[in-house]
Design a protein around this motif. Sequence first.
Motif, PDB file in Angstrom:
ATOM      1  N   GLN A 140       8.325  -0.891 -21.294  1.00 63.61           N
ATOM      2  CA  GLN A 140       8.416  -2.157 -21.755  1.00 63.61           C
ATOM      3  C   GLN A 140       8.058  -1.850 -23.522  1.00 63.61           C
ATOM      4  OE1 GLN A 140       5.395  -4.836 -20.551  1.00 63.61           O
ATOM      5  NE2 GLN A 140       6.171  -6.620 -21.837  1.00 63.61           N
ATOM      6  N   ASN A 141       7.192  -1.196 -23.962  1.00 60.13           N
ATOM      7  CA  ASN A 141       6.972  -0.871 -25.326  1.00 60.13           C
ATOM      8  C   ASN A 141       8.351  -0.265 -25.986  1.00 60.13           C
ATOM      9  OD1 ASN A 141       4.353  -1.739 -24.969  1.00 60.13           O
ATOM     10  ND2 ASN A 141       3.399   0.347 -24.828  1.00 60.13           N
ATOM     11  N   ASP A 142       8.908   0.740 -25.186  1.00 63.65           N
ATOM     12  CA  ASP A 142      10.032   1.258 -25.797  1.00 63.65           C
ATOM     13  C   ASP A 142      11.148  -0.038 -25.945  1.00 63.65           C
ATOM     14  OD1 ASP A 142       9.125   3.639 -25.904  1.00 63.65           O
ATOM     15  OD2 ASP A 142       9.810   4.345 -24.045  1.00 63.65           O
ATOM     16  N   LEU A 143      11.452  -0.931 -24.941  1.00 67.50           N
ATOM     17  CA  LEU A 143      12.377  -1.778 -25.027  1.00 67.50           C
ATOM     18  C   LEU A 143      11.983  -2.967 -26.186  1.00 67.50           C
ATOM     19  CD1 LEU A 143      14.727  -3.413 -23.904  1.00 67.50           C
ATOM     20  CD2 LEU A 143      13.158  -4.388 -22.302  1.00 67.50           C
ATOM     21  N   GLN A 144      10.847  -3.205 -26.442  1.00 66.21           N
ATOM     22  CA  GLN A 144      10.447  -4.081 -27.661  1.00 66.21           C
ATOM     23  C   GLN A 144      10.717  -3.290 -28.774  1.00 66.21           C
ATOM     24  OE1 GLN A 144       6.398  -4.833 -26.607  1.00 66.21           O
ATOM     25  NE2 GLN A 144       6.707  -6.753 -25.448  1.00 66.21           N
ATOM     26  N   ALA A 145      10.461  -2.160 -29.000  1.00 62.23           N
ATOM     27  CA  ALA A 145      10.681  -1.571 -30.247  1.00 62.23           C
ATOM     28  C   ALA A 145      12.276  -1.313 -30.683  1.00 62.23           C
ATOM     29  CB  ALA A 145      10.088  -0.023 -30.110  1.00 62.23           C
ATOM     30  N   LEU A 146      13.060  -1.041 -29.640  1.00 60.50           N
ATOM     31  CA  LEU A 146      14.380  -1.052 -29.550  1.00 60.50           C
ATOM     32  C   LEU A 146      15.046  -2.391 -29.790  1.00 60.50           C
ATOM     33  CD1 LEU A 146      17.168   0.332 -28.978  1.00 60.50           C
ATOM     34  CD2 LEU A 146      17.212  -0.411 -26.542  1.00 60.50           C
ATOM     35  N   GLN A 147      14.532  -3.349 -29.370  1.00 58.92           N
ATOM     36  CA  GLN A 147      15.050  -4.788 -29.757  1.00 58.92           C
ATOM     37  C   GLN A 147      14.655  -4.985 -31.379  1.00 58.92           C
ATOM     38  OE1 GLN A 147      13.415  -8.096 -27.453  1.00 58.92           O
ATOM     39  NE2 GLN A 147      14.059  -9.667 -28.653  1.00 58.92           N
ATOM     40  N   ALA A 148      13.434  -4.800 -31.835  1.00 57.69           N
ATOM     41  CA  ALA A 148      12.949  -4.987 -32.973  1.00 57.69           C
ATOM     42  C   ALA A 148      14.037  -4.283 -33.910  1.00 57.69           C
ATOM     43  CB  ALA A 148      11.708  -4.299 -33.338  1.00 57.69           C
TER      44      ALA A 148
ATOM     45  N   ASN B 101       0.850  -1.175   0.181  1.00 64.25           N
ATOM     46  CA  ASN B 101      -0.035   0.032   0.043  1.00 64.25           C
ATOM     47  C   ASN B 101       0.972   1.384  -0.043  1.00 64.25           C
ATOM     48  OD1 ASN B 101      -2.650  -1.441   0.156  1.00 64.25           O
ATOM     49  ND2 ASN B 101      -2.150  -1.818   2.306  1.00 64.25           N
ATOM     50  N   GLY B 102       2.219   1.062  -0.893  1.00 70.60           N
ATOM     51  CA  GLY B 102       3.018   2.351  -0.897  1.00 70.60           C
ATOM     52  C   GLY B 102       2.316   3.402  -1.857  1.00 70.60           C
ATOM     53  N   PHE B 103       1.351   3.239  -2.465  1.00 70.15           N
ATOM     54  CA  PHE B 103       0.807   4.466  -3.366  1.00 70.15           C
ATOM     55  C   PHE B 103      -0.199   5.369  -2.586  1.00 70.15           C
ATOM     56  CE2 PHE B 103       2.187   1.355  -6.488  1.00 70.15           C
ATOM     57  CZ  PHE B 103       3.286   2.107  -6.967  1.00 70.15           C
ATOM     58  N   GLN B 104      -0.276   6.434  -2.704  1.00 66.96           N
ATOM     59  CA  GLN B 104      -1.183   7.469  -2.138  1.00 66.96           C
ATOM     60  C   GLN B 104      -2.534   7.314  -2.960  1.00 66.96           C
ATOM     61  OE1 GLN B 104       0.568  11.281  -2.126  1.00 66.96           O
ATOM     62  NE2 GLN B 104       2.269  10.865  -0.774  1.00 66.96           N
ATOM     63  N   SER B 105      -2.696   6.878  -3.770  1.00 67.42           N
ATOM     64  CA  SER B 105      -3.903   6.918  -4.516  1.00 67.42           C
ATOM     65  C   SER B 105      -4.021   5.849  -5.717  1.00 67.42           C
ATOM     66  CB  SER B 105      -4.305   8.213  -5.168  1.00 67.42           C
ATOM     67  OG  SER B 105      -3.535   8.494  -5.968  1.00 67.42           O
ATOM     68  N   ARG B 106      -5.083   5.451  -6.206  1.00 67.66           N
ATOM     69  CA  ARG B 106      -4.948   4.602  -7.461  1.00 67.66           C
ATOM     70  C   ARG B 106      -4.578   5.343  -8.474  1.00 67.66           C
ATOM     71  NH1 ARG B 106     -11.047   1.722  -7.045  1.00 67.66           N
ATOM     72  NH2 ARG B 106     -10.744   0.474  -5.081  1.00 67.66           N
ATOM     73  N   GLU B 107      -4.735   6.512  -8.661  1.00 74.53           N
ATOM     74  CA  GLU B 107      -4.302   7.175  -9.821  1.00 74.53           C
ATOM     75  C   GLU B 107      -2.932   7.325  -9.888  1.00 74.53           C
ATOM     76  OE1 GLU B 107      -6.673   8.285  -7.694  1.00 74.53           O
ATOM     77  OE2 GLU B 107      -8.341   8.167  -8.919  1.00 74.53           O
ATOM     78  N   GLN B 108      -2.219   7.347  -8.685  1.00 71.49           N
ATOM     79  CA  GLN B 108      -0.658   7.306  -8.719  1.00 71.49           C
ATOM     80  C   GLN B 108      -0.037   5.975  -9.250  1.00 71.49           C
ATOM     81  OE1 GLN B 108       1.160   7.480  -4.927  1.00 71.49           O
ATOM     82  NE2 GLN B 108       2.953   8.409  -5.562  1.00 71.49           N
ATOM     83  N   ALA B 109      -0.681   4.833  -8.631  1.00 74.31           N
ATOM     84  CA  ALA B 109      -0.460   3.593  -9.113  1.00 74.31           C
ATOM     85  C   ALA B 109      -0.708   3.133 -10.343  1.00 74.31           C
ATOM     86  CB  ALA B 109      -1.343   2.575  -8.132  1.00 74.31           C
ATOM     87  N   ALA B 110      -1.766   3.779 -10.918  1.00 69.81           N
ATOM     88  CA  ALA B 110      -2.111   3.775 -12.444  1.00 69.81           C
ATOM     89  C   ALA B 110      -1.008   4.493 -13.384  1.00 69.81           C
ATOM     90  CB  ALA B 110      -3.293   4.312 -12.518  1.00 69.81           C
ATOM     91  N   SER B 111      -0.687   5.652 -12.870  1.00 66.62           N
ATOM     92  CA  SER B 111       0.414   6.584 -13.618  1.00 66.62           C
ATOM     93  C   SER B 111       1.717   5.733 -13.589  1.00 66.62           C
ATOM     94  CB  SER B 111       0.444   7.786 -12.789  1.00 66.62           C
ATOM     95  OG  SER B 111       1.620   8.475 -13.552  1.00 66.62           O
ATOM     96  N   VAL B 112       2.173   5.021 -12.449  1.00 64.06           N
ATOM     97  CA  VAL B 112       3.584   4.386 -12.453  1.00 64.06           C
ATOM     98  C   VAL B 112       3.258   3.282 -13.298  1.00 64.06           C
ATOM     99  CG1 VAL B 112       5.159   3.068 -11.068  1.00 64.06           C
ATOM    100  CG2 VAL B 112       4.215   5.125 -10.018  1.00 64.06           C
ATOM    101  N   GLN B 113       2.067   2.262 -13.224  1.00 61.58           N
ATOM    102  CA  GLN B 113       2.000   1.280 -14.120  1.00 61.58           C
ATOM    103  C   GLN B 113       2.025   1.606 -15.602  1.00 61.58           C
ATOM    104  OE1 GLN B 113      -1.973  -0.773 -13.393  1.00 61.58           O
ATOM    105  NE2 GLN B 113      -1.111  -2.687 -14.181  1.00 61.58           N
ATOM    106  N   ASN B 114       1.387   2.807 -16.017  1.00 61.90           N
ATOM    107  CA  ASN B 114       1.660   3.147 -17.395  1.00 61.90           C
ATOM    108  C   ASN B 114       2.898   3.571 -17.903  1.00 61.90           C
ATOM    109  OD1 ASN B 114      -1.386   3.085 -17.505  1.00 61.90           O
ATOM    110  ND2 ASN B 114      -1.681   5.120 -17.143  1.00 61.90           N
ATOM    111  N   ALA B 115       3.583   4.160 -16.930  1.00 62.46           N
ATOM    112  CA  ALA B 115       4.998   4.398 -17.208  1.00 62.46           C
ATOM    113  C   ALA B 115       5.782   3.260 -17.186  1.00 62.46           C
ATOM    114  CB  ALA B 115       5.651   5.221 -16.112  1.00 62.46           C
ATOM    115  N   ILE B 116       5.747   2.028 -16.806  1.00 62.69           N
ATOM    116  CA  ILE B 116       6.129   0.958 -16.843  1.00 62.69           C
ATOM    117  C   ILE B 116       5.819   0.155 -17.988  1.00 62.69           C
ATOM    118  CG2 ILE B 116       6.115  -1.621 -15.926  1.00 62.69           C
ATOM    119  CD1 ILE B 116       6.224  -0.495 -13.155  1.00 62.69           C
ATOM    120  N   GLN B 117       4.631   0.416 -18.621  1.00 65.14           N
ATOM    121  CA  GLN B 117       4.337  -0.265 -19.753  1.00 65.14           C
ATOM    122  C   GLN B 117       4.869   0.488 -20.963  1.00 65.14           C
ATOM    123  OE1 GLN B 117       1.901  -2.877 -20.359  1.00 65.14           O
ATOM    124  NE2 GLN B 117       2.960  -2.571 -22.315  1.00 65.14           N
ATOM    125  N   ARG B 118       5.098   1.777 -20.877  1.00 67.78           N
ATOM    126  CA  ARG B 118       5.785   2.618 -22.079  1.00 67.78           C
ATOM    127  C   ARG B 118       7.312   2.123 -22.130  1.00 67.78           C
ATOM    128  NH1 ARG B 118       2.716   6.994 -19.873  1.00 67.78           N
ATOM    129  NH2 ARG B 118       4.440   7.601 -18.457  1.00 67.78           N
TER     130      ARG B 118
END
Length: 212
Positions: free
Chosen positions: A114-122, A95-112
């Motif tokens: 991951q997408n950048d890494l896949q694009a770099l690999q390709a 429960n280290g996130f202050q809100s669901r929005e903060q958790a979602a923001s970090v999760q979206n950043a991780i997704q980006r």
Amino acid sequence: MKKYIFPALAIAAMMVSCNNAAPKMDEQPAAADAQTTGMKIAYVEVDSLMTQYTFAKDYSVTLEKKSNNARNTLTQKGNALQAAVNNFQQKLNNNGFQSREQAASVQNAIQRQQNDLQALQARLETELANETAKFNEALRDSLNNFLQAYNKDKKYDIILSKAGDNILFADKKYDITQDVINGLNKRYKPGQKADAKKTDEKKTDEKKEEKK
């Protein structure tokens, strides 16, 4: 991540001009057989060509270095991504996130990330594949140009490539591999893409002649 150290190259069998003149006594045994078969044949060991032709060895080092650099880059970024995922999961569990929005923001950043890494690999795989294709083309041009000059005197009807078991049996008297390797190395100047540049210039000159 695919590893692009130059692949075993299966060079296509090449047909060359036929010599109708009677063979001389001092010609190689392969030439003597032309009296009975009507055809003069030789072959080149592709594996030996790839390991003894200086251009192939130089380019191998270049491709291996680029492959290792790409692999190291992807490993570093992959480790960073994994660390971010682990940190996110740990904070989520605690429960280290202050809100669901903060958790979602970090999760979206991780997704980006991951997408950048896949694009770099390709992109890196494409670059390495293109570089390998460029090497294969330069090697073929170099070999074809050399054999055209080499065969003006030797006058073989067919020069075959021997790679692995694609030729089940061939008498060693038809083997011209060392001649070809020695000739290619003599022509090769480090720092140039073998005879590829000369080939392009030759093609350009031939086109100019055709237009005249």
